[in-house]
Enzyme design. Sequence first.
Site, short mmCIF file in Angstrom:
data_model
loop_
_atom_site.label_atom_id
_atom_site.label_comp_id
_atom_site.label_asym_id
_atom_site.label_seq_id
_atom_site.Cartn_x
_atom_site.Cartn_y
_atom_site.Cartn_z
N ILE A 573 43.18 38.32 28.70
CA ILE A 573 43.69 38.24 27.33
C ILE A 573 44.47 36.95 27.25
O ILE A 573 45.40 36.73 28.03
CB ILE A 573 44.61 39.43 27.01
CG1 ILE A 573 43.88 40.75 27.25
CG2 ILE A 573 45.06 39.35 25.56
CD1 ILE A 573 44.72 41.97 26.96
N HIS A 574 44.07 36.13 26.32
CA HIS A 574 44.65 34.80 26.26
C HIS A 574 45.54 34.67 25.04
O HIS A 574 45.14 35.10 23.96
CB HIS A 574 43.51 33.78 26.17
CG HIS A 574 43.97 32.37 26.32
ND1 HIS A 574 44.52 31.89 27.48
CD2 HIS A 574 43.99 31.35 25.43
CE1 HIS A 574 44.83 30.61 27.30
NE2 HIS A 574 44.52 30.26 26.08
N PRO A 575 46.68 34.09 25.11
CA PRO A 575 47.37 33.64 26.31
C PRO A 575 48.45 34.66 26.70
O PRO A 575 49.39 34.84 25.98
CB PRO A 575 48.05 32.34 25.86
CG PRO A 575 47.93 32.32 24.35
CD PRO A 575 47.34 33.62 23.89
#
Lengths: 599, 645
Positions: A573-575
């Site tokens: 899962i960014h960021p």
Amino acid sequence: MSAAYPRLSSAAREELRRRLLGLIEGHRVVIFSKSYCPHSARVKELFSSLGVDCNILELDQVDDGASVQEVLSEITNQRTVPSIFVNKVHVGGCDRTFQAHQSGVLQKLLQEDPTYDYDLIVIGGGSGGLSCAQEAAALGRRVMVLDLVVPSPQGTSWGVAGTCVNVGCVPKKLMHQAALLGQALTDSRKFGWECSQQVKHNWETMTEAIQKHVGSLNRSYQRALREKAVAYVNSYGEFVEHHKIKATNGKGQETYYTAAKFVIATGERPRYLGIQGDKEYCITSDDLFSLPYCPGATLVVGASSVALECAGFLAGLGLEVTVMVSSQLLRGFDQEMAEKVASSMQQLGVRFLRKFVPLQQLEKGSPGKLKVVAKSTEGTEMIEGLYNTVLLAIGRDSCTKKIGLEKIGVKVNEKTGKIPVNDVEQSSVPYVYAVGDVVEGQTELTPVAVQAGRLLARRLFGGRLEKVTGTVQLVQKLSSLYKEEPVKRRSPWTPTLASLLQVYHTLFWPLEWTVACRDSNTCYAKIICSKLDNDRVIGFHVLGPKAGEITQGFAAAMKCGLTKQLLDDTIGIHPTCAQVFTTLETTKSSGLDITQKGC
Amino acid sequence: MGCSKSKEARVAERQADGKRGRGGRRAAKDHLFSPTSPENSTGSASTALTGPSAQLQAWIDSHSEVTLSKSTCKRYTEVKKLFKSISVPYFLLELDQAENGRGLEGALCELTLKTDVPVVFVKRRQLGGHGPTLKAYQEGRLQNLLKMNGPGDLPESYDYDLIIVGGGSGGLAAAKEAAKYDKKVMVLDFVTPTPLGTRWGLGGTCVNVGCIPKKLMHQAALLGQALRDSRNYGWNVEEIVKHDWERMTEAVQNHIGSLNWGYRVALREKKVTYENAYGQFVGPHRIKATNNKGKEKIYSAERFLIATGERPRYLGIPGDKEYCISSDDLFSLPYCPGKTLVVGASYVALECAGFLAGIGLDVTVMVRSILLRGFDQDMANKIGEHMEEHGIKFIRQFVPIKVEQIEAGTPGRLRVVAKSTDSDITIEGEYNTVLLAIGRDACTREIGLENVGVKLNEQTGKIPVTDEEQTSVPYIYAIGDVLEGKLELTPVAIQAGRLLVRRLYGSSTVKCDYENVPTTVFTPLEYGACGLSEEKAVEKFGEENIEVYHSHFWPLEWTIPSRDNNKCYAKIVCNIKDSERVVGFHVLGPNAGEVTQGFAAALKCGLTKDQLDGTIGIHPVCAEVFTTLSVTKRSGENILQTGCG
């Protein structure tokens, strides 16, 4: 006898369980036996010699004997016969019954007047005790909780709900949050907020707010107990004889209660150094969270998680903090992580005095100041320091010494004061159980106690069948200032096993810290995989912000058998910080550089 | 060095691609007038063997270059000269000399809708008359067309093993990975400026105008909340703290600049060629790169990867491109946007609205229909409620129809006229800034895909690919936001890019798994999700077969400032028939992304409700709520928290 027992549907299993509990509850003595078993025969002889009528179920002579044995072993965690119940209490097998006979416990059990005041008395109203009491009450039992806080040497005392709520997890995390907010103030200027450079912290405002919250929790616990019809008595419980306890309230009034079963959940209290002046002048975590004044320059003695957490948030609030450590930091935790925690604390201005212990001199110096003399553990070197406050966090002792355990013969580990129990939380006295921090070998964590208490009540009084045992995954969390380190261990290993392990690790830089330009390359992620077992993840370690939030989900994943491959297949899962675990590539054995340059 | 291997691969590819390859063409050479060609796709030749149309089509089909002219035509000689000069064998038909000249002329007219000559066909494609042919030559298109389709037409050797079009997260990850296998890699990246002229450096949307600046601005808003909270925790912060937009954007842009630089350095270190030029396919295995000065270069490669991503969509109403900004402009806006209208209900819209309000601006969101389409609607509505409670205004069921400037400035003043979606009511409002966040379009229309035959979904502009990210043209792959039916997320693009390269150049067979991809939305109340939404789960398994467990929770840190009780929410969706396996995970609360990641790994491992219950919580954190979920939605029991558990 066929090896495989018949597979029961869960409904049938529940039905059988009810039948067995009915049998146990409806008779003075029940023996589950096999007609050919010599041990069973000895037990039967014993009871007939005592002139006691027994209700005997010969498992080899009934159709569903194997099923009965299976369900019985779930109730008692004893797989073998004979299995003896006296007045609803599971005494055990042949050996334990004879022991009970020798010690007099069996006779006592046989004399039982079945009209006790309560079905269950819980001694200690902390997280574990309350969860057990509430669950038992929800199952329709008459339950009493005895809870009295003996004031600390400095006179601090508190309300219901034990260490976690009053002088543990809750106030600690709130003070940690106060420290984080101090950092947030500094950061906020970089993010465009025009707040002044010098923001002072007001200790009284903070503790007042925290105590207010703790007070509201106390009240909500009391309300919950009332709603569930648990009798809560603010008195000190002490066994006086079998099934009988003396409750002494704050005014010294004594009342006696009886119960069929007891649960000891008295927890632990901070240990003192045993040197001159320690109780007069030092404070502990029991006092810190409601301290009416700012502690000022503080010496924290100890290297436990409590010590480092307190040192961390005190420094974060702007105080001058020194930590005196006799040997290892965070004993029992991954030592690499422990050292990283310490070095990040040093960067934040916490001073460490390694390998020193306070000596037999602790005296009040000039007003409001304490002089501490300490001695090196390795040589003769002595150092002296002046502090406003000395906080002891050198360990905790179980509250098992003054509750009359010796009167009824509950075994206690003499050295540690802990109570050994079998894996259904039963002590050496069959009707006395223990949960939480007083249990020998138990991880001292709130959720462990809560889970253990709840499941114990269900086992004792019906409901779903589960047990908390050694296979429970331990999740420990340690937060120091800005840094939190949870350590998850499954099994300890020896160095010779190291070659069977693969360690993947990396440093990372939380995005929020980049703009604030702080602490690049201090956050650290590490997993330990077992090469023998498909690269299964057996250790998970993270040092960084929100470490607890990050760790919880991975703990669930490990429960489901997480492997390195599955971790790699998980999309990040960014960021976030947590995403770093989905792209771990560098093994520790490769020795490659793990400092981060890009993002 | 790497070339010998790649040649083998190329041969294999040609064989696999043999249908369009040599067989048909060689045969056609020997039978010049054969009307049936195996590759004939128009179908007209099969109608008659002798008709002039069929004959014409047969010639066009069987020759790489066909010119139809009249012997008297002057202009043709120039075309002839051209073909001679580039030594291309050509087939010339002089209509006035041919047997059936009139018939052929008629057929030609039918085919081309033109009456004048010459008409030049290259590779069955009508190039046009004299002028277009010469122009095509000058632009190099003619040469490329001639080399299309067929072994004889392919370059002898390629300039690169892999050319990646688009230097975003996916493209760069693929480039760096390919470099690990000693491949010769080029990245073409060029940012077409927004209508307002905003542009940025290497790294694509995520780094420059997406995740990174968005989360940093979200953090700025969180810090605003932290300032307010900190007073309750004893910090003597002044009552009113102002926010300085310029200082924030400067700090954010500085960080982005360092990332841009970091990416360039990383590419250099890995020996990946980076060109700041716009890539357009011009022929098989060939791409034209145009830099910002308009200078063009042609490169060839064995394989291509399309990773051009998406750009914000505009409304197509008067004033939208002149006066509105998009997320492409917001993060580097040189002035504070002031009173802002956010148009749209995508996560971009809600995130931007959230942080703008969080730094103290007056924010209105105009929504056409539902919030966060595609996400769990229960969660989406809770997010909306929370935003409204925190002072963000919502105008629902309205769409803008006109944007006018009242006054120029930084920011200026704009008048927005909007119309109801279900009636004729129009409303007007005045804002300093209008931010459009109504969706994004794939950048696939102007990269010459038609020149190489890559199939597009005409409606969405997205590229359909196989489960190995291969487009309809075997040597061209695509990853990231341009893909049809895939998730538009940075880590997905990165994962897909890396795995693709490992399959192409390593011996890997691992494909990118687009199932159970976790994601997070940085609205003021953050949202983390993994797996199915409740609606999707009901649709897939039937309502009776799913069990939803849920609970509110109150983060301990929020108790002291005493805010937002019973706002945070945890929900899991379980499939009853499959031992209550968790098929959907949803959380609303602080640090939702951090909370969700580990559970995403657990879902990958097949997490069941039992296993979740057996996991011991970490106390006191928000994530622990998932280990003690006991109330089912079906039961309708109260989940409001009155104390702490």
